[in-house]
Design a protein around this motif. Structure first.
Motif, PDB file in Angstrom:
ATOM      1  N   CYS A  84       1.598  32.650   9.918  1.00 62.16           N
ATOM      2  CA  CYS A  84       3.341  31.966  10.171  1.00 62.16           C
ATOM      3  C   CYS A  84       3.280  31.696  11.389  1.00 62.16           C
ATOM      4  O   CYS A  84       3.651  30.414  11.528  1.00 62.16           O
ATOM      5  CB  CYS A  84       3.641  33.907  10.342  1.00 62.16           C
ATOM      6  SG  CYS A  84       5.779  33.580  10.930  1.00 62.16           S
ATOM      7  N   GLU A  85       2.017  31.617  12.786  1.00 60.49           N
ATOM      8  CA  GLU A  85       1.787  31.464  13.379  1.00 60.49           C
ATOM      9  C   GLU A  85       1.198  30.027  13.875  1.00 60.49           C
ATOM     10  O   GLU A  85       1.634  29.182  14.199  1.00 60.49           O
ATOM     11  CB  GLU A  85       1.167  32.095  14.823  1.00 60.49           C
ATOM     12  CG  GLU A  85       1.889  33.814  14.845  1.00 60.49           C
ATOM     13  CD  GLU A  85       0.475  34.973  15.400  1.00 60.49           C
ATOM     14  OE1 GLU A  85      -0.252  34.499  15.444  1.00 60.49           O
ATOM     15  OE2 GLU A  85       1.442  35.889  16.250  1.00 60.49           O
ATOM     16  N   ARG A  86      -0.008  29.739  13.222  1.00 60.27           N
ATOM     17  CA  ARG A  86      -0.148  28.643  12.261  1.00 60.27           C
ATOM     18  C   ARG A  86       1.065  27.480  11.703  1.00 60.27           C
ATOM     19  O   ARG A  86       0.727  26.367  12.502  1.00 60.27           O
ATOM     20  CB  ARG A  86      -1.216  28.201  11.313  1.00 60.27           C
ATOM     21  CG  ARG A  86      -1.403  27.429  10.942  1.00 60.27           C
ATOM     22  CD  ARG A  86      -3.597  27.738  10.373  1.00 60.27           C
ATOM     23  NE  ARG A  86      -2.938  28.602   9.505  1.00 60.27           N
ATOM     24  CZ  ARG A  86      -1.922  27.933   7.877  1.00 60.27           C
ATOM     25  NH1 ARG A  86      -1.784  26.672   8.009  1.00 60.27           N
ATOM     26  NH2 ARG A  86      -2.202  28.649   6.790  1.00 60.27           N
ATOM     27  N   ILE A  87       1.513  28.042  11.232  1.00 61.41           N
ATOM     28  CA  ILE A  87       2.903  26.930  10.841  1.00 61.41           C
ATOM     29  C   ILE A  87       3.850  26.531  11.937  1.00 61.41           C
ATOM     30  O   ILE A  87       3.682  25.916  11.721  1.00 61.41           O
ATOM     31  CB  ILE A  87       3.886  27.966   9.579  1.00 61.41           C
ATOM     32  CG1 ILE A  87       2.904  27.939   8.298  1.00 61.41           C
ATOM     33  CG2 ILE A  87       5.364  27.277   9.227  1.00 61.41           C
ATOM     34  CD1 ILE A  87       3.554  28.939   7.883  1.00 61.41           C
ATOM     35  N   ILE A  88       4.391  26.882  12.679  1.00 63.30           N
ATOM     36  CA  ILE A  88       4.780  27.217  14.010  1.00 63.30           C
ATOM     37  C   ILE A  88       4.461  25.727  14.955  1.00 63.30           C
ATOM     38  O   ILE A  88       4.986  25.247  15.078  1.00 63.30           O
ATOM     39  CB  ILE A  88       5.183  28.497  14.992  1.00 63.30           C
ATOM     40  CG1 ILE A  88       5.815  29.245  13.793  1.00 63.30           C
ATOM     41  CG2 ILE A  88       6.203  27.736  15.501  1.00 63.30           C
ATOM     42  CD1 ILE A  88       6.127  30.982  14.458  1.00 63.30           C
ATOM     43  N   LYS A  89       3.084  25.702  15.001  1.00 62.05           N
ATOM     44  CA  LYS A  89       2.605  24.647  15.976  1.00 62.05           C
ATOM     45  C   LYS A  89       1.947  23.931  15.374  1.00 62.05           C
ATOM     46  O   LYS A  89       2.406  22.735  15.511  1.00 62.05           O
ATOM     47  CB  LYS A  89       0.984  25.679  15.828  1.00 62.05           C
ATOM     48  CG  LYS A  89       1.067  26.987  17.158  1.00 62.05           C
ATOM     49  CD  LYS A  89      -0.021  27.132  17.671  1.00 62.05           C
ATOM     50  CE  LYS A  89      -0.503  28.245  18.539  1.00 62.05           C
ATOM     51  NZ  LYS A  89      -1.228  28.768  19.309  1.00 62.05           N
ATOM     52  N   GLU A  90       2.087  23.747  13.563  1.00 70.26           N
ATOM     53  CA  GLU A  90       1.519  22.710  12.989  1.00 70.26           C
ATOM     54  C   GLU A  90       3.156  21.998  12.380  1.00 70.26           C
ATOM     55  O   GLU A  90       2.491  21.157  12.666  1.00 70.26           O
ATOM     56  CB  GLU A  90       0.923  22.865  11.847  1.00 70.26           C
ATOM     57  CG  GLU A  90      -0.343  23.206  11.666  1.00 70.26           C
ATOM     58  CD  GLU A  90      -1.604  23.928  10.510  1.00 70.26           C
ATOM     59  OE1 GLU A  90      -1.171  23.532   9.690  1.00 70.26           O
ATOM     60  OE2 GLU A  90      -2.266  24.163  10.498  1.00 70.26           O
ATOM     61  N   LYS A  91       3.914  22.580  12.031  1.00 71.65           N
ATOM     62  CA  LYS A  91       4.823  22.079  11.588  1.00 71.65           C
ATOM     63  C   LYS A  91       6.699  22.372  13.130  1.00 71.65           C
ATOM     64  O   LYS A  91       6.639  21.136  12.409  1.00 71.65           O
ATOM     65  CB  LYS A  91       6.210  23.004  10.931  1.00 71.65           C
ATOM     66  CG  LYS A  91       5.117  23.239   9.412  1.00 71.65           C
ATOM     67  CD  LYS A  91       4.047  22.323   9.044  1.00 71.65           C
ATOM     68  CE  LYS A  91       3.296  22.622   7.852  1.00 71.65           C
ATOM     69  NZ  LYS A  91       2.634  21.386   6.782  1.00 71.65           N
TER      70      LYS A  91
ATOM     71  N   SER B 234       3.498  16.203  10.028  1.00 67.01           N
ATOM     72  CA  SER B 234       3.781  15.251   9.141  1.00 67.01           C
ATOM     73  C   SER B 234       4.042  14.753   7.707  1.00 67.01           C
ATOM     74  O   SER B 234       4.914  13.709   6.852  1.00 67.01           O
ATOM     75  CB  SER B 234       2.534  14.508   8.876  1.00 67.01           C
ATOM     76  OG  SER B 234       1.359  15.638   8.162  1.00 67.01           O
ATOM     77  N   ASP B 235       4.387  16.138   7.229  1.00 62.14           N
ATOM     78  CA  ASP B 235       5.203  16.855   5.827  1.00 62.14           C
ATOM     79  C   ASP B 235       6.865  16.662   6.254  1.00 62.14           C
ATOM     80  O   ASP B 235       7.086  17.024   5.122  1.00 62.14           O
ATOM     81  CB  ASP B 235       4.555  16.941   5.252  1.00 62.14           C
ATOM     82  CG  ASP B 235       3.997  18.443   5.789  1.00 62.14           C
ATOM     83  OD1 ASP B 235       4.549  19.004   6.976  1.00 62.14           O
ATOM     84  OD2 ASP B 235       4.138  19.843   5.272  1.00 62.14           O
TER      85      ASP B 235
END
Length: 295
Positions: free
Chosen positions: A201-208, A262-263
């Protein structure tokens, strides 16, 4: 007795078999011994075959919320109750410093009229009185302009900023590419082996959402769950669908600037009432299980 023990042994074996298995037994008992043959049929086998014996993909999703910035307007009943509570507090509370100062000013004024004050008291009485201070505060309040409750974003219908609906809780939705089409969902991404779901979840916040969005993830356990199947043409990797685990997070910054990945084609900050118009019905039902409305 031997036959009875064999029957108890058979019943113990049947109890330990997996759920959904049916056994057709044929019993013969020559010379006092129990013999049987078993044909096992698993009730779940047809469904697994139809789904290609695939696996479910684990996916994490971040439900990012912004709490209300200001209190919502009070209803008539709330206003009446607030006035009652204020009156009770004034009637049963001790006097404030300002009220005590007003009483001292009255006493000092009476002493001035009778000329019973010494030089020190005369100097103190020449300073600003409590009543003069109160009048100055009232005049300052008249010139003070309160910030508007309705912002420019509310007037223009801008849904991509946090500076809107200040008296409501907002939730971040993104239009993310899932398969061959874009759908409105919470930011999500597949789980990577070696991660905990919270780390996902923490990675999702940074990536998205980018690094400018300051967010705090609440808890180590997911707050909700949603499952859906992939279209048949997208099952090439062996996954028949996704099991999505939701984590709650709250915005800790002021601006809440989102830098979409990007998505992601678009993002919006929506109130709870606006979610149903964006989300699929099944997805919205899963979200409603853990996202409590603020109204």
């Amino acid at each position: 007795m031997q036959t009875s023990r064999s029957l108890r042994c058979l019943l113990g074996i049947l109890r330990t078999r997996s759920v959904g298995v049916k056994d057709a037994l044929r019993f013969t008992c020559p010379s006092g011994q129990l013999k049987f043959s078993s044909v096992a049929v698993d009730a779940e086998t047809p469904s697994l075959v139809s789904e290609g014996l695939g696996k479910w993909q684990i996916v994490g999703a971040a439900c990012i919320t912004r709490l209300p910035v200001i209190c919502p307007p009070m209803t008539p009943i709330e206003e009446e109750y607030s006035k009652l509570i204020t009156k009770l507090e004034i009637d049963h509370s001790l006097k404030s410093n300002h009220e005590l100062r007003l009483e001292q000013d009255v006493i000092r004024t009476e002493l001035l009229k009778s000329s019973d004050l010494d030089d020190a008291d005369l100097e103190e009485s020449s300073q600003q009185t409590a009543l003069e201070y109160e009048d100055a505060c009232v005049e300052e309040l008249k010139t003070f302009n309160f910030a508007p409750r309705v912002t420019e974003a509310d007037q223009t219908g801008n849904l991509q900023t946090l500076n809107r609906a200040l008296d409501r809780a907002l939730v971040l939705l993104v239009k993310q590419k899932l398969g061959d089409e874009y759908q409105w969902v919470f930011p999500q991404s597949p789980w990577i082996p070696g991660e905990t779901l919270r780390q996902t979840c923490e990675r999702i916040i940074k990536e998205k959402c980018g690094t400018n969005l300051k967010v705090k993830v609440l808890g180590n356990a997911p707050c909700g769950f949603y499952k859906y199947k992939y279209p048949k043409q997208l099952r090439s990797e062996g996954f028949i669908g996704a099991k999505v685990f939701f984590y709650k997070a709250q915005v800790t910054g002021v601006t809440g600037e989102v830098q979409p990945g990007s998505d992601i084609a678009e993002h919006q900050w929506l109130t709870h009432n606006q979610l149903d118009g964006k989300l699929k019905s099944s997805y919205a039902k899963s979200v409603a299980m853990f996202l409590v409305s603020d109204q």
